[in-house]
Design an enzyme around this catalytic site. Structure first.
Site, PDB file in Angstrom:
ATOM      1  N   GLU A 279     -10.730 -35.515  53.761  1.00 54.75           N
ATOM      2  CA  GLU A 279     -10.839 -36.487  54.508  1.00 54.75           C
ATOM      3  C   GLU A 279     -11.652 -37.321  53.841  1.00 54.75           C
ATOM      4  O   GLU A 279     -13.717 -36.198  53.698  1.00 54.75           O
ATOM      5  CB  GLU A 279     -11.089 -35.724  55.483  1.00 54.75           C
ATOM      6  CG  GLU A 279     -11.241 -37.274  56.215  1.00 54.75           C
ATOM      7  CD  GLU A 279     -11.103 -36.352  57.767  1.00 54.75           C
ATOM      8  OE1 GLU A 279     -11.863 -37.087  58.884  1.00 54.75           O
ATOM      9  OE2 GLU A 279     -11.247 -35.331  58.095  1.00 54.75           O
ATOM     10  N   LYS A 411      -2.901 -17.203  65.548  1.00 55.13           N
ATOM     11  CA  LYS A 411      -2.654 -18.697  64.760  1.00 55.13           C
ATOM     12  C   LYS A 411      -2.316 -19.400  65.848  1.00 55.13           C
ATOM     13  O   LYS A 411      -0.460 -20.261  65.678  1.00 55.13           O
ATOM     14  CB  LYS A 411      -1.453 -18.159  64.346  1.00 55.13           C
ATOM     15  CG  LYS A 411      -1.894 -17.900  62.524  1.00 55.13           C
ATOM     16  CD  LYS A 411      -1.430 -17.376  61.772  1.00 55.13           C
ATOM     17  CE  LYS A 411      -1.729 -16.788  60.335  1.00 55.13           C
ATOM     18  NZ  LYS A 411      -1.277 -15.851  59.100  1.00 55.13           N
ATOM     19  N   ASP A 487      -7.010 -17.668  55.709  1.00 58.82           N
ATOM     20  CA  ASP A 487      -5.851 -17.830  56.182  1.00 58.82           C
ATOM     21  C   ASP A 487      -5.959 -19.683  56.545  1.00 58.82           C
ATOM     22  O   ASP A 487      -6.585 -19.041  58.215  1.00 58.82           O
ATOM     23  CB  ASP A 487      -5.064 -16.812  57.092  1.00 58.82           C
ATOM     24  CG  ASP A 487      -3.340 -17.384  57.225  1.00 58.82           C
ATOM     25  OD1 ASP A 487      -3.540 -18.350  57.503  1.00 58.82           O
ATOM     26  OD2 ASP A 487      -2.882 -16.189  57.998  1.00 58.82           O
ATOM     27  N   HIS A 585     -16.887 -44.497  58.240  1.00 54.31           N
ATOM     28  CA  HIS A 585     -15.363 -44.093  58.166  1.00 54.31           C
ATOM     29  C   HIS A 585     -15.097 -45.401  56.882  1.00 54.31           C
ATOM     30  O   HIS A 585     -14.106 -44.784  55.696  1.00 54.31           O
ATOM     31  CB  HIS A 585     -14.082 -43.963  58.764  1.00 54.31           C
ATOM     32  CG  HIS A 585     -14.288 -42.492  59.252  1.00 54.31           C
ATOM     33  ND1 HIS A 585     -13.527 -41.525  59.050  1.00 54.31           N
ATOM     34  CD2 HIS A 585     -15.214 -42.053  60.375  1.00 54.31           C
ATOM     35  CE1 HIS A 585     -13.267 -40.765  59.589  1.00 54.31           C
ATOM     36  NE2 HIS A 585     -14.888 -41.402  60.499  1.00 54.31           N
TER      37      HIS A 585
END
Length: 601
Positions: A279, A411, A487, A585
């Site tokens: 990004e 998670k 993770d 951006h």
């Protein structure tokens, strides 16, 4: 005819890279390394190997018993131990000889297994009766490897843009012509994988070559799917390092650029934060936040809690029995017993608490424990299993449904993690001077405080957010996690964060803080041992386990994550308050290259 490899006397033809008689195909059968025709070291023994082992075992224990008896008698009679007679000398020599023999663990047979290992260039099928075609591997590079990217030399042509187009066409042409085909041996294995006679997942075991296994699997996948994997790199990665630990059935690896934000001054130390992301504007924005924090004197962090959780679910015949186990687990008198059972599982795993919840006949037990420098999921699960086995004696009617009952919770966004915490709970704060807000962040304190209240607090409440009272915490958590081998799926609960902003010093300065109750990180195990991720951990000074203060490296990493989130929150909120978000951006997150022109060239 049984063959292992062709004779070393065959010389390759010049430039061809293949043996002179390499065109001959031979149907061969794999030869076991213990074939009866091969010569063994144990053949020189006067007795069979099992009898020899028995003799040495008997001799060893006999002389030990004899010597102990003699020495005990000398101690009783006050005779010096160094005074020995002939029988004792013989016994000592026999003891030494038998001990040396037994060091080999059944002697010669063990040594043979080390010396006479099968070669890695061939593999035995699961079925000993299976016939395989073996041919010399004259190919220098395994099939499916990344393409040779050497650009041919081209005479300079004006203008520059057409010259680049010509170079690209020549380059593409050379690449196609230089792609090496699979060797005959690999071709046989690829066909077997495609036909399903050899499982793709067993290639590493059969070939004893992880790189070659990935190459063969990749080629087989391209043939079965009819899709090309061109562009997915194969070369330049250590496939041995992921075997049995990180990823199964690899066919390549993904490249993600790593940027550096900072340095950021955190708790009196400077940290350059690695961020793996695709990004645009993310690293630049975080870097601007780091600059503002540094110019204001730095940030500080506090570790509130440190404990990984696992919550099994068990079932009884009645709710009453489930409640009885709940009372047993939460009774302080039983805490020491449970801790003793749990702590047997690891040197670093230490139980902290157990909280239980009843749902009808079902009981959920949320174990929380410290895990040193490891993230600790496996460590906690091992300890929980020990406790469940122990409880089965006193509660034989307990039915263990699962080692994880989602009350952990791993998670998944869950209020229990937001309230109780999971992993490392960290709060990080900084005071940003008013002139820094104006000059570096291009906004003002009042606008930031108002935006934070209406966006991060009120807006998130309107959306029914769970732990999402922030602007972009997950952006930074994901980027740092990918760079440091964490993770990435645990970004879900690790990104729980509430960002607070308040005007202080009569409204002149800004106090900003981020509170993150469940940062789940480790500096050992999992992806942290991979070369790239290990390098990023080393950059932060938290690579591996801290031997002097176990757990301090993982705690430091959690503080760095919180510090990076603080910087990113400050910068993004400033960009929104100043109306610069879209402009930044468009500058950093949009490519100015004409893709359509490049594709048609």
């Amino acid at each position: 005819m049984d063959v292992r490899r062709r004779s070393a006397m065959q010389q390759p033809t010049k430039g061809a890279g293949r043996p002179i008689n390499g065109q001959m195909k031979m149907k061969v059968k794999m030869v076991d390394h213990n074939h009866h025709d091969s010569t063994k070291a144990s053949d020189a023994l006067p007795l069979p190997l099992y009898l020899t082992n028995a003799v040495f075992f008997t001799l060893f224990f006999s002389v030990v018993y004899f010597l102990l008896t003699r020495w005990r008698e000398k101690i009783r009679t006050s005779t010096p131990l160094h005074m020995v007679n002939l029988s004792e000398i013989v016994a000592i020599l026999a003891f030494v000889a038998s001990f040396i023999y037994l060091l080999g663990f059944f002697g010669i047979d063990f040594v043979q297994s080390l010396i006479l290992r099968p070669s890695n260039d061939v593999w035995a099928a699961d079925d000993d009766e299976e016939d395989i075609i073996l041919k010399d591997d004259a190919r220098k590079v395994p099939c499916g490897q990344a393409l040779d990217c050497s650009i041919p030399k081209i005479a300079p042509v004006a203008p520059l843009k057409p010259a680049l187009k010509v170079a690209q066409k020549v380059f593409d042409k050379e690449v196609v012509s230089q792609t090496p085909p699979p060797t005959a041996e690999d071709e046989e294995i690829i066909n077997a994988v495609v036909a399903g006679t050899i499982p793709s997942y067993s290639l590493e075991t059969k070939l004893s070559d992880c790189k070659r296994a990935a190459s063969i699997r990749r080629e087989a996948l391209q043939r079965t799917s009819g899709k090309s994997l061109e562009g997915l790199p194969l070369e330049g990665f250590d496939y041995e390092s992921i075997l049995g630990q990180c990823c199964e059935m690899p066919v390549g690896y993904i490249t993600i650029p790593v940027g550096i934000a900072g340095p950021i001054m955190l708790d009196g130390k400077e940290f350059s934060v690695p961020m793996a992301t695709t990004e645009g504007c993310l690293v630049a924005s975080t870097n601007r936040g780091c600059k503002a924090i540094n110019l204001s004197g730095g940030a500080s962090s506090v570790l509130l809690r440190d404990g990984m959780t696992r919550a099994p679910v068990v079932r009884f015949n009645s709710a009453k029995r489930a409640a009885e186990l709940k009372f047993f687990m939460e009774d302080p008198e039983n805490a020491d017993t449970i801790a003793t059972i749990f702590n047997k599982s690891s040197r670093f795993g230490r139980i902290q608490s157990v909280k239980c919840a009843v749902a009808g006949k079902n009981l959920y037990m949320r174990f929380c424990c410290s895990t040193g420098d490891a993230m600790g999921m496996n460590m906690v699960s091992k300890g929980v299993q020990n406790v469940l086995d122990f409880l089965q004696n006193d509660f034989p009617d307990m039915d263990v449904i699962g080692i994880s009952g989602n009350y952990c919770s791993d998670k998944k966004p869950a209020a229990v993690n937001w309230i109780e915490g999971r992993g490392k709970s960290v709060v990080c704060e900084a005071v940003i001077k008013g002139d820094i807000v104006r000059k570096v962040l291009k906004t003002n304190v009042e606008a930031l405080v108002e935006l934070n209240m209406l966006k991060n607090l009120t807006g998130s409440a309107m959306a029914g957010a769970l732990g999402g009272f922030n602007a972009q915490a997950s952006n930074i958590v994901s980027a740092v996690y990918l760079a440091t081998g964490q993770d990435p799926a645990q970004n879900v609960e690790s990104s729980h964060c509430i960002t607070m902003m308040e005007a202080i010093n009569d409204g002149k300065d800004l106090h900003i803080s981020v509170t993150m109750p469940s940062i789940e990180v480790g500096t050992v195990g999992g992806g942290t041992q991979l070369a790239s991720q290990s390098a990023c951990l080393n950059l932060l000074g938290v690579k591996g386990a801290n031997r002097e203060a176990p757990g301090s490296n993982a705690r430091q990493l959690a503080s760095v994550v919180a510090g990076a989130v603080l910087a990113a929150e400050l910068s993004l909120m400033s960009a929104i308050a100043a109306g610069h978000l879209v402009r930044s951006h468009m500058k950093y997150n949009r490519s100015s290259k004409d893709v359509s022109t490049m594709a048609s060239a």
